[in-house]
Design a protein around this motif. Structure first.
Motif, PDB file in Angstrom:
ATOM      1  N   LEU A  82       0.843  -1.189  -0.023  1.00 16.43           N
ATOM      2  CA  LEU A  82       0.122   0.074   0.070  1.00 16.43           C
ATOM      3  C   LEU A  82       0.768   1.282   0.143  1.00 16.43           C
ATOM      4  CD1 LEU A  82      -2.836  -1.062   2.205  1.00 16.43           C
ATOM      5  CD2 LEU A  82      -2.665  -1.248  -0.215  1.00 16.43           C
ATOM      6  N   ARG A  83       2.086   1.191   0.732  1.00 17.20           N
ATOM      7  CA  ARG A  83       2.995   2.277   0.594  1.00 17.20           C
ATOM      8  C   ARG A  83       3.584   2.646  -0.500  1.00 17.20           C
ATOM      9  NH1 ARG A  83       6.772   3.241   5.611  1.00 17.20           N
ATOM     10  NH2 ARG A  83       6.842   5.001   4.648  1.00 17.20           N
ATOM     11  N   MET A  84       3.741   1.576  -1.381  1.00 17.62           N
ATOM     12  CA  MET A  84       4.071   1.751  -2.875  1.00 17.62           C
ATOM     13  C   MET A  84       3.047   2.116  -3.624  1.00 17.62           C
ATOM     14  SD  MET A  84       6.435  -1.911  -3.288  1.00 17.62           S
ATOM     15  CE  MET A  84       6.458  -1.658  -5.157  1.00 17.62           C
ATOM     16  N   ALA A  85       1.890   1.789  -3.655  1.00 14.59           N
ATOM     17  CA  ALA A  85       0.789   2.083  -4.447  1.00 14.59           C
ATOM     18  C   ALA A  85       0.609   3.491  -3.939  1.00 14.59           C
ATOM     19  CB  ALA A  85      -0.407   1.518  -4.038  1.00 14.59           C
ATOM     20  N   ASP A  86       0.556   4.234  -2.721  1.00 20.13           N
ATOM     21  CA  ASP A  86       0.527   5.726  -2.382  1.00 20.13           C
ATOM     22  C   ASP A  86       1.422   6.498  -2.962  1.00 20.13           C
ATOM     23  OD1 ASP A  86      -1.759   4.809  -0.874  1.00 20.13           O
ATOM     24  OD2 ASP A  86      -0.580   4.873   1.048  1.00 20.13           O
ATOM     25  N   GLN A  87       2.979   5.875  -2.973  1.00 20.27           N
ATOM     26  CA  GLN A  87       3.817   6.529  -3.405  1.00 20.27           C
ATOM     27  C   GLN A  87       3.691   6.976  -5.192  1.00 20.27           C
ATOM     28  OE1 GLN A  87       6.050   7.938  -1.513  1.00 20.27           O
ATOM     29  NE2 GLN A  87       7.757   8.708  -2.800  1.00 20.27           N
ATOM     30  N   ILE A  89       0.748   6.779  -6.628  1.00 18.18           N
ATOM     31  CA  ILE A  89      -0.412   8.016  -6.919  1.00 18.18           C
ATOM     32  C   ILE A  89       0.131   9.511  -6.583  1.00 18.18           C
ATOM     33  CG2 ILE A  89      -2.475   8.484  -6.126  1.00 18.18           C
ATOM     34  CD1 ILE A  89      -3.106   5.790  -5.264  1.00 18.18           C
ATOM     35  N   ARG A  90       1.150   9.574  -5.292  1.00 21.50           N
ATOM     36  CA  ARG A  90       1.670  10.788  -5.187  1.00 21.50           C
ATOM     37  C   ARG A  90       2.440  11.432  -6.414  1.00 21.50           C
ATOM     38  NH1 ARG A  90       6.206  12.072  -0.639  1.00 21.50           N
ATOM     39  NH2 ARG A  90       6.778  14.239  -1.460  1.00 21.50           N
ATOM     40  N   HIS A  91       3.190  10.388  -7.033  1.00 20.25           N
ATOM     41  CA  HIS A  91       4.019  10.859  -8.099  1.00 20.25           C
ATOM     42  C   HIS A  91       3.225  11.381  -9.315  1.00 20.25           C
ATOM     43  CE1 HIS A  91       7.779   9.880  -6.052  1.00 20.25           C
ATOM     44  NE2 HIS A  91       7.600   8.752  -6.344  1.00 20.25           N
ATOM     45  N   ALA A  92       2.069  10.500  -9.402  1.00 22.57           N
ATOM     46  CA  ALA A  92       1.364  11.037 -10.578  1.00 22.57           C
ATOM     47  C   ALA A  92       0.561  12.255 -10.443  1.00 22.57           C
ATOM     48  CB  ALA A  92       0.157   9.902 -10.857  1.00 22.57           C
ATOM     49  N   LEU A  93       0.012  12.580  -9.039  1.00 24.55           N
ATOM     50  CA  LEU A  93      -0.510  13.974  -8.780  1.00 24.55           C
ATOM     51  C   LEU A  93       0.576  14.937  -8.761  1.00 24.55           C
ATOM     52  CD1 LEU A  93      -2.677  12.701  -5.948  1.00 24.55           C
ATOM     53  CD2 LEU A  93      -3.323  13.424  -8.114  1.00 24.55           C
ATOM     54  N   GLU A  94       1.858  14.661  -8.522  1.00 25.75           N
ATOM     55  CA  GLU A  94       2.910  15.771  -8.627  1.00 25.75           C
ATOM     56  C   GLU A  94       3.060  16.256 -10.098  1.00 25.75           C
ATOM     57  OE1 GLU A  94       5.527  14.872  -4.455  1.00 25.75           O
ATOM     58  OE2 GLU A  94       5.876  13.751  -6.374  1.00 25.75           O
ATOM     59  N   ARG A  95       2.925  15.244 -10.623  1.00 27.68           N
ATOM     60  CA  ARG A  95       3.143  15.603 -12.261  1.00 27.68           C
ATOM     61  C   ARG A  95       1.983  16.507 -12.782  1.00 27.68           C
ATOM     62  NH1 ARG A  95       5.005  10.244 -12.591  1.00 27.68           N
ATOM     63  NH2 ARG A  95       3.031   9.302 -13.146  1.00 27.68           N
ATOM     64  N   MET A  96       0.680  16.264 -12.283  1.00 28.97           N
ATOM     65  CA  MET A  96      -0.134  17.122 -12.514  1.00 28.97           C
ATOM     66  C   MET A  96      -0.136  18.494 -11.737  1.00 28.97           C
ATOM     67  SD  MET A  96      -3.366  14.460 -13.311  1.00 28.97           S
ATOM     68  CE  MET A  96      -3.333  13.863 -11.608  1.00 28.97           C
ATOM     69  N   SER A  97       0.491  18.677 -10.702  1.00 29.04           N
ATOM     70  CA  SER A  97       0.493  19.771  -9.683  1.00 29.04           C
ATOM     71  C   SER A  97       1.844  20.541  -9.846  1.00 29.04           C
ATOM     72  CB  SER A  97      -0.058  19.664  -8.544  1.00 29.04           C
ATOM     73  OG  SER A  97       0.702  18.396  -8.053  1.00 29.04           O
ATOM     74  N   SER A  98       2.690  20.120  -8.858  1.00 31.21           N
ATOM     75  CA  SER A  98       4.061  20.589  -8.653  1.00 31.21           C
ATOM     76  C   SER A  98       4.803  20.912 -10.033  1.00 31.21           C
ATOM     77  CB  SER A  98       4.894  19.762  -7.952  1.00 31.21           C
ATOM     78  OG  SER A  98       4.237  19.556  -6.646  1.00 31.21           O
ATOM     79  N   ALA A 117     -10.744   6.113  -2.304  1.00 32.92           N
ATOM     80  CA  ALA A 117     -11.077   6.647  -0.879  1.00 32.92           C
ATOM     81  C   ALA A 117      -9.941   5.904   0.143  1.00 32.92           C
ATOM     82  CB  ALA A 117     -12.538   6.738  -0.437  1.00 32.92           C
ATOM     83  N   LEU A 118      -9.674   4.852  -0.282  1.00 31.37           N
ATOM     84  CA  LEU A 118      -8.696   3.929   0.730  1.00 31.37           C
ATOM     85  C   LEU A 118      -7.309   4.693   0.672  1.00 31.37           C
ATOM     86  CD1 LEU A 118      -9.949   0.436  -0.012  1.00 31.37           C
ATOM     87  CD2 LEU A 118     -10.119   1.450   1.984  1.00 31.37           C
ATOM     88  N   HIS A 119      -7.122   5.249  -0.294  1.00 25.81           N
ATOM     89  CA  HIS A 119      -5.578   5.905  -0.478  1.00 25.81           C
ATOM     90  C   HIS A 119      -5.639   7.598  -0.475  1.00 25.81           C
ATOM     91  CE1 HIS A 119      -3.891   2.130  -2.177  1.00 25.81           C
ATOM     92  NE2 HIS A 119      -5.239   2.071  -2.531  1.00 25.81           N
ATOM     93  N   ALA A 120      -6.615   7.852  -0.327  1.00 21.51           N
ATOM     94  CA  ALA A 120      -6.767   9.566  -0.638  1.00 21.51           C
ATOM     95  C   ALA A 120      -6.018  10.370   0.662  1.00 21.51           C
ATOM     96  CB  ALA A 120      -8.081   9.962  -0.635  1.00 21.51           C
ATOM     97  N   ALA A 121      -6.362   9.885   1.995  1.00 23.06           N
ATOM     98  CA  ALA A 121      -6.058  10.449   3.098  1.00 23.06           C
ATOM     99  C   ALA A 121      -4.301  10.328   3.217  1.00 23.06           C
ATOM    100  CB  ALA A 121      -6.525  10.023   4.497  1.00 23.06           C
ATOM    101  N   PRO A 122      -3.725   9.159   3.048  1.00 22.93           N
ATOM    102  CA  PRO A 122      -2.146   8.983   3.019  1.00 22.93           C
ATOM    103  C   PRO A 122      -1.596   9.799   1.947  1.00 22.93           C
ATOM    104  CG  PRO A 122      -3.196   6.887   2.432  1.00 22.93           C
ATOM    105  CD  PRO A 122      -4.506   7.825   2.994  1.00 22.93           C
TER     106      PRO A 122
END
Length: 351
Positions: A82-87, A89-98, A117-122
């Motif tokens: 799950l930590r790998m999956a969260d990471q 997702i985070r990188h994908a969101l950073e490509r669209m934001s930062s 919604a299982l990954h959103a908060a972390p």
């Protein structure tokens, strides 16, 4: 790897054969298997019995393919998945934001999809967001949006003219012609003129550049200086600076014709006058600090506007499951959707 072991990602199991817990022939551990093993999902039937999640199969896949070879417990291996999956997702969101010049800390993260919604908060916590918004219909959010979106027609014309050496009326005339074409198309779709709107854009670039920037141009009066300033603002937002010199080329003209559908009423009329009641307590693996603990599980169908709870907790909706982290606060709004305010101290500082 060369030893024949299977590890999570980057490829997915798909719907066929699917995660190991589906019992349809898949034997490689997936994110769904990890969520089930850690108690965030529960064994049993989903989608009116079309899918059944088998925790024993999920545990066996993680134990044989991940935990055993890596010398970890099943919980440690599943949580690592799950930590790998969260990471990811985070990188994908950073490509669209930062990477586009937007600081995610100033935004609310919206969770879509059945597992979002299982990954959103972390993930939001990693990005520095202050809150998360979870639509009640998160699992069918795309379908819901598609069925309630305006009808759209797009028109594009090549221009290749210098912005400041051409009268704006030249571009205005071409937009007007495109609007007439869009109006005919929308009329054929059954829309009256009062339900039609048109949006104008120019693709602009500095002379000699390959890539253009799409800029809204609702008003083409004047000499084009307002359009130039708008282009410079968009360019600075994307690239951090503006050359300041050089001519600007109008690469393309774009028109969007919209046929507006009636808006649905999303307000929920009834508000709760009592706190929500859990339907069960479940042993769930929270994180590496707390490990497993008993947490409340709520039935989303019984959650009402104005009701709230503090995490750790789970809320089970028809199309999604919401994980509320330690110290996070979740409340249902007047539209029947969920707002999670993340614990400002960080989950690791809350028991």
């Amino acid at each position: 790897d060369t030893a024949g072991r299977f590890y999570v990602g980057p490829q997915g199991a798909g719907a066929d054969p699917g995660p190991a817990c589906y019992g349809l022939g898949g034997n490689a551990p997936t994110v769904t298997d990890a969520q089930l093993v850690l108690g965030r999902l529960k064994s049993g039937r989903y989608a009116n019995g079309l899918i059944q999640l088998d925790e024993a199969r999920a545990k066996r896949a993680i134990e044989t393919k991940l935990a055993g070879p890596l010398g970890l417990s099943v919980d440690e291996a599943a949580y690592g998945v799950l930590r790998m999956a969260d990471q990811s997702i985070r990188h994908a969101l950073e490509r669209m934001s930062s990477e586009r010049g937007c600081n995610p800390q100033g935004f609310v993260l919206v969770a879509g999809g059945g597992a979002g919604a299982l990954h959103a908060a972390p993930v939001a916590r990693q990005l520095g967001c202050k809150s998360v918004y979870v639509p009640r219909l998160a699992g069918v959010l795309c379908a819901f949006g598609m069925c309630n979106s305006d009808i759209r027609h797009d028109y594009v014309q090549s221009a290749m003219r210098d912005l400041e050496e051409n009268d704006m009326s030249v571009f205005d005339d071409r937009f007007t012609a495109m609007e007439a074409e869009a109006e005919k198309a929308l009329a054929r779709d059954g829309f009256e003129p009062g339900a039609m709107t048109f949006e104008r854009f120019m693709d602009l670039k500095y002379a000699g550049q390959q890539w253009s920037v799409k800029v809204p141009v609702p008003d083409l009066s004047g000499d084009g200086s307002a359009v130039r300033r708008r282009f410079d603002e968009e360019y600075r937002q994307l690239y951090g600076l503006v050359p300041g010199r050089g001519s600007v080329v109008v690469d393309k003209l774009r028109l969007i014709g919209l046929g507006e559908l009636p808006r649905i009423d999303l307000n929920v009329s009834v508000e709760a006058d009592a706190p929500p009641t859990p339907v069960e307590e479940r042993i769930v693996y929270i994180d590496e600090v707390v490990g497993r603990r008993s947490i409340p599980v709520y039935d989303g169908a019984e959650f009402m506007p104005g009701q709230s709870c503090r995490g750790p907790a789970l809320i089970e909706e028809d199309t999604t499951t919401i994980l509320v982290g330690r110290g996070d606060h979740i409340e249902m709004d007047a539209h029947g959707n969920y707002r999670i305010e993340l614990n400002s101290e960080g989950a690791e500082n809350v028991n």
